[in-house]
Enzyme design. Structure first.
Site, PDB file in Angstrom:
ATOM      1  N   GLU A 101       0.844  -1.212   0.000  1.00  0.00           N
ATOM      2  CA  GLU A 101       0.000   0.000   0.000  1.00  0.00           C
ATOM      3  C   GLU A 101       0.877   1.260   0.000  1.00  0.00           C
ATOM      4  O   GLU A 101       0.483   2.293  -0.551  1.00  0.00           O
ATOM      5  CB  GLU A 101      -0.948   0.007   1.211  1.00  0.00           C
ATOM      6  CG  GLU A 101      -1.880  -1.198   1.303  1.00  0.00           C
ATOM      7  CD  GLU A 101      -3.105  -1.127   0.368  1.00  0.00           C
ATOM      8  OE1 GLU A 101      -3.294  -0.109  -0.317  1.00  0.00           O
ATOM      9  OE2 GLU A 101      -3.867  -2.117   0.362  1.00  0.00           O
ATOM     10  N   ARG A 103     -10.887   9.912  -5.270  1.00  0.00           N
ATOM     11  CA  ARG A 103     -10.518   8.965  -4.205  1.00  0.00           C
ATOM     12  C   ARG A 103     -10.393   7.542  -4.751  1.00  0.00           C
ATOM     13  O   ARG A 103      -9.666   6.718  -4.201  1.00  0.00           O
ATOM     14  CB  ARG A 103     -11.533   9.034  -3.059  1.00  0.00           C
ATOM     15  CG  ARG A 103     -11.133   8.149  -1.887  1.00  0.00           C
ATOM     16  CD  ARG A 103     -11.869   8.478  -0.611  1.00  0.00           C
ATOM     17  NE  ARG A 103     -11.459   7.560   0.440  1.00  0.00           N
ATOM     18  CZ  ARG A 103     -11.788   7.667   1.709  1.00  0.00           C
ATOM     19  NH1 ARG A 103     -12.545   8.668   2.110  1.00  0.00           N
ATOM     20  NH2 ARG A 103     -11.366   6.779   2.591  1.00  0.00           N
ATOM     21  N   HIS A 118      -6.585  -2.746  -6.992  1.00  0.00           N
ATOM     22  CA  HIS A 118      -7.590  -3.413  -6.164  1.00  0.00           C
ATOM     23  C   HIS A 118      -8.625  -4.190  -6.978  1.00  0.00           C
ATOM     24  O   HIS A 118      -9.165  -5.179  -6.490  1.00  0.00           O
ATOM     25  CB  HIS A 118      -8.288  -2.411  -5.242  1.00  0.00           C
ATOM     26  CG  HIS A 118      -7.439  -1.978  -4.077  1.00  0.00           C
ATOM     27  ND1 HIS A 118      -6.199  -1.390  -4.232  1.00  0.00           N
ATOM     28  CD2 HIS A 118      -7.633  -2.069  -2.735  1.00  0.00           C
ATOM     29  CE1 HIS A 118      -5.690  -1.131  -3.040  1.00  0.00           C
ATOM     30  NE2 HIS A 118      -6.535  -1.539  -2.116  1.00  0.00           N
ATOM     31  N   HIS A 140      -8.739  -7.693  -5.697  1.00  0.00           N
ATOM     32  CA  HIS A 140      -9.950  -8.182  -5.019  1.00  0.00           C
ATOM     33  C   HIS A 140     -10.492  -9.427  -5.701  1.00  0.00           C
ATOM     34  O   HIS A 140     -10.987 -10.347  -5.040  1.00  0.00           O
ATOM     35  CB  HIS A 140     -11.050  -7.101  -5.035  1.00  0.00           C
ATOM     36  CG  HIS A 140     -10.927  -6.116  -3.914  1.00  0.00           C
ATOM     37  ND1 HIS A 140     -11.436  -4.841  -3.987  1.00  0.00           N
ATOM     38  CD2 HIS A 140     -10.356  -6.220  -2.692  1.00  0.00           C
ATOM     39  CE1 HIS A 140     -11.171  -4.203  -2.850  1.00  0.00           C
ATOM     40  NE2 HIS A 140     -10.517  -5.015  -2.063  1.00  0.00           N
ATOM     41  N   HIS A 149      -4.402  -9.260   1.862  1.00  0.00           N
ATOM     42  CA  HIS A 149      -4.936  -8.206   1.006  1.00  0.00           C
ATOM     43  C   HIS A 149      -3.808  -7.451   0.277  1.00  0.00           C
ATOM     44  O   HIS A 149      -3.854  -7.256  -0.942  1.00  0.00           O
ATOM     45  CB  HIS A 149      -5.771  -7.245   1.850  1.00  0.00           C
ATOM     46  CG  HIS A 149      -6.247  -6.041   1.118  1.00  0.00           C
ATOM     47  ND1 HIS A 149      -7.174  -6.107   0.111  1.00  0.00           N
ATOM     48  CD2 HIS A 149      -5.886  -4.728   1.217  1.00  0.00           C
ATOM     49  CE1 HIS A 149      -7.389  -4.895  -0.366  1.00  0.00           C
ATOM     50  NE2 HIS A 149      -6.616  -4.045   0.291  1.00  0.00           N
TER      51      HIS A 149
HETATM   52  P1  NAD Z   1      -5.375  -6.870  10.667  1.00  0.00           P
HETATM   53  O1  NAD Z   1      -6.053  -5.800  11.411  1.00  0.00           O
HETATM   54  O2  NAD Z   1      -6.040  -8.194  10.575  1.00  0.00           O
HETATM   55  O3  NAD Z   1      -3.908  -7.051  11.268  1.00  0.00           O
HETATM   56  C1  NAD Z   1      -3.080  -8.042  10.724  1.00  0.00           C
HETATM   57  C2  NAD Z   1      -2.522  -8.965  11.804  1.00  0.00           C
HETATM   58  O4  NAD Z   1      -1.501  -8.249  12.507  1.00  0.00           O
HETATM   59  C3  NAD Z   1      -3.509  -9.401  12.872  1.00  0.00           C
HETATM   60  O5  NAD Z   1      -3.260 -10.734  13.202  1.00  0.00           O
HETATM   61  C4  NAD Z   1      -3.221  -8.479  14.055  1.00  0.00           C
HETATM   62  O6  NAD Z   1      -3.560  -9.088  15.283  1.00  0.00           O
HETATM   63  C5  NAD Z   1      -1.745  -8.329  13.911  1.00  0.00           C
HETATM   64  N1  NAD Z   1      -1.168  -7.107  14.462  1.00  0.00           N
HETATM   65  C6  NAD Z   1      -1.660  -5.852  14.375  1.00  0.00           C
HETATM   66  N2  NAD Z   1      -0.768  -4.989  14.859  1.00  0.00           N
HETATM   67  C7  NAD Z   1       0.290  -5.698  15.291  1.00  0.00           C
HETATM   68  C8  NAD Z   1       1.538  -5.365  15.866  1.00  0.00           C
HETATM   69  N3  NAD Z   1       1.898  -4.096  16.054  1.00  0.00           N
HETATM   70  N4  NAD Z   1       2.386  -6.362  16.189  1.00  0.00           N
HETATM   71  C9  NAD Z   1       2.046  -7.678  15.942  1.00  0.00           C
HETATM   72  N5  NAD Z   1       0.904  -8.039  15.363  1.00  0.00           N
HETATM   73  C10 NAD Z   1       0.040  -7.064  15.052  1.00  0.00           C
HETATM   74  O7  NAD Z   1      -5.061  -6.446   9.149  1.00  0.00           O
HETATM   75  P2  NAD Z   1      -4.625  -5.100   8.427  1.00  0.00           P
HETATM   76  O8  NAD Z   1      -3.804  -5.536   7.295  1.00  0.00           O
HETATM   77  O9  NAD Z   1      -4.109  -4.085   9.367  1.00  0.00           O
HETATM   78  O10 NAD Z   1      -6.019  -4.541   7.893  1.00  0.00           O
HETATM   79  C11 NAD Z   1      -6.785  -5.240   6.962  1.00  0.00           C
HETATM   80  C12 NAD Z   1      -8.195  -4.740   7.034  1.00  0.00           C
HETATM   81  O11 NAD Z   1      -8.192  -3.353   6.711  1.00  0.00           O
HETATM   82  C13 NAD Z   1      -9.137  -5.412   6.054  1.00  0.00           C
HETATM   83  O12 NAD Z   1     -10.315  -5.756   6.727  1.00  0.00           O
HETATM   84  C14 NAD Z   1      -9.418  -4.334   5.013  1.00  0.00           C
HETATM   85  O13 NAD Z   1     -10.694  -4.448   4.457  1.00  0.00           O
HETATM   86  C15 NAD Z   1      -9.275  -3.082   5.837  1.00  0.00           C
HETATM   87  N6  NAD Z   1      -8.928  -1.874   5.078  1.00  0.00           N
HETATM   88  C16 NAD Z   1      -9.672  -0.770   5.305  1.00  0.00           C
HETATM   89  C17 NAD Z   1      -9.371   0.410   4.644  1.00  0.00           C
HETATM   90  C18 NAD Z   1     -10.147   1.651   4.941  1.00  0.00           C
HETATM   91  O14 NAD Z   1      -9.969   2.665   4.249  1.00  0.00           O
HETATM   92  N7  NAD Z   1     -10.994   1.634   5.946  1.00  0.00           N
HETATM   93  C19 NAD Z   1      -8.298   0.453   3.744  1.00  0.00           C
HETATM   94  C20 NAD Z   1      -7.546  -0.702   3.553  1.00  0.00           C
HETATM   95  C21 NAD Z   1      -7.879  -1.872   4.221  1.00  0.00           C
HETATM   96  N1  GLY Z   2      -8.437   2.516   1.010  1.00  0.00           N
HETATM   97  C1  GLY Z   2      -9.119   3.273   0.015  1.00  0.00           C
HETATM   98  C2  GLY Z   2      -9.772   4.484   0.540  1.00  0.00           C
HETATM   99  O1  GLY Z   2      -9.640   4.823   1.695  1.00  0.00           O
HETATM  100  O2  GLY Z   2     -10.468   5.135  -0.194  1.00  0.00           O
END
Ligand code: NAD
Ligand code: GLY
Length: 382
Positions: free
Chosen positions: A199, A255, A262, A266, A280
């Site tokens: 990302e 945006r 993606h 996706h 992801h």
């Molecule tokens: P996640 O929250 O599942 O974290 C990944 C793993 O890392 C988990 O097992 C967690 O327990 C662990 N973890 C977190 N912080 C840690 C740390 N400091 N040390 C050790 N382990 C740690 O995954 P992610 O990749 O952070 O997020 C993925 C999610 O984000 C998806 O659900 C996706 O849809 C969402 N997302 C949302 C947006 C948005 O704009 N809202 C953008 C991109 C992705």
């Molecule tokens: N992760 C894409 C957005 O926030 O729009």
């Protein structure tokens, strides 16, 4: 440093602040090493009274919750905690109810703020719970993954998954503050760090060729724990995202550029049934290379750019080639059918983020489905 990335603001030390300029919903993103130790001070400034609920997951709770609670205690902030299982499955209706129940059981009022302390899963879930409890409470994001620090904690997209797909139930709800402690990333498993790095690279590819050049030079240092490189990159990504969100909060246009890679990515994740084969960010890495290869094939982008993108991602340790998993994927027609469900699709037309070169992504509406199918067939068989 070479002239690659000249003009990039290099972190020297201390905390950097990026403002998301959204009028009455404006907020700061603070980025710095060991920021967790100062979370109490930062929260005391935004909480209406010294009381909150921290929502987190088991891994983050084990590794970092004591430090956060200690900091809150120093500022006499009374904090309840809700620790949920780690993983994507936590973004569910059942867990959402658990969060809303915990907020209400803690007798938090509408003007109180809750704290989302974790990766994108916790940020999306807790942010959505805040959006709907008492018709909209505030929340603070303390993102603990690289992905969450550069993307999901900023911009106000919150939500959960349902049986129809990922992120289909949710709300735009901006946090009151984002605190990104670059040191908590030290405990992140390498694979998760790399998924977040995809990302980071995305920002260079979509709109800043100099930043991509800087990453070619400094990406390894960032991944290996160089705090200055890490903070520089995270702050740069947050500035880029803040600009995009301030201009187009609800994704009416620009945006959508943040979705580079993606549509392809996706489709791969969905085709694999989100079975963990690809995180992801890994799917996005493959998807970004595909977006550049497809752009080249359409004659939109100079030849060689896709290879440069792939070389950098691969050198970092990310997957870039769909062929490694192609025997587990359905045929190209089925992948295109999945893409029609993409949230960017309009009236059945395929919308892709394509590129005229590194740093020059654009929104391509009405992409010919047959051309995508043919491209995927060749890409899987190359
Ligand atoms: P996640 O929250 O599942 O974290 C990944 C793993 O890392 C988990 O097992 C967690 O327990 C662990 N973890 C977190 N912080 C840690 C740390 N400091 N040390 C050790 N382990 C740690 O995954 P992610 O990749 O952070 O997020 C993925 C999610 O984000 C998806 O659900 C996706 O849809 C969402 N997302 C949302 C947006 C948005 O704009 N809202 C953008 C991109 C992705
Ligand atoms: N992760 C894409 C957005 O926030 O729009």
């Amino acid at each position: 440093m070479s002239d690659k990335g000249e003009g990039l603001e290099v972190a020297v030390c201390g905390t950097e602040t990026v403002r998301v300029a959204l009028g009455e919903r404006a907020y700061d993103i603070q980025i710095g090493e060991d920021l967790l130790d100062f979370a109490g001070e930062a929260l005391a400034e935004v909480l209406p009274r010294p009381r909150t609920l921290v929502v987190t997951d088991e891994n983050v709770a084990r590794l970092h919750l004591p430090a956060l609670l200690e900091s809150l205690e120093t500022f006499d902030i009374e904090a309840g905690t809700l620790v949920l299982p780690a993983g994507e499955a936590t973004k569910s209706f059942a867990r959402l109810q658990e969060v809303t129940d915990a907020i209400l059981a803690a007798e938090l009022e509408r003007s109180d703020l809750i704290v989302a302390f974790g990766g994108g899963v916790i940020g999306d879930l807790a942010g959505f719970a805040a959006a709907i409890t008492r018709r909209g409470m505030g929340f603070v994001q303390i993102p603990t993954t690289l992905l969450a620090q550069v993307d999901s904690s900023v911009g106000g997209k919150t939500g959960i998954n349902c049986r129809h797909g990922k992120n289909l139930i949710g709300a735009f709800h901006q946090p009151a503050l984002v605190l990104a402690d670059t040191a908590v990333l030290d405990t992140l498993p390498r694979r998760e760090l790399l998924a977040g790095y995809a990302e980071v690279v995305k920002y260079g590819l979509l709109g800043d060729a100099d930043f991509f050049g800087w990453l070619e030079e400094h990406g390894t240092a960032l991944l290996d724990g160089d705090m200055e490189a890490r903070q520089t990159a995270i702050a740069h990504c947050c500035r880029m995202k803040a600009d995009v969100v301030a201009a187009d909060e609800r994704e009416a246009g620009r945006r959508a550029l943040l979705n580079l890679g993606h549509t392809f990515g996706h489709a791969l994740e969905a085709a694999l049934g989100y079975d963990g084969t690809l995180l992801h960010g890994e799917a996005v890495a493959i998807g970004m290379v595909q977006a550049f290869r497809f752009s080249e094939q359409l004659g939109l982008c100079p030849e060689g750019e896709a290879d440069r993108v792939a070389a950098h991602l691969e050198a970092a340790g990310l997957p870039v080639d769909v062929r490694a998993i192609h025997n587990r994927l359905p045929g190209p027609e089925e992948l295109v059918a999945i893409m029609r469900q993409d949230k960017k699709a309009k009236g059945g037309r395929l919308v892709f983020i394509l590129a005229r070169g590194i740093g020059e992504a654009f929104i391509a509406e009405d992409v010919d489905a047959d051309a995508v199918t043919e491209f995927l067939r060749e890409d899987m068989e190359r």
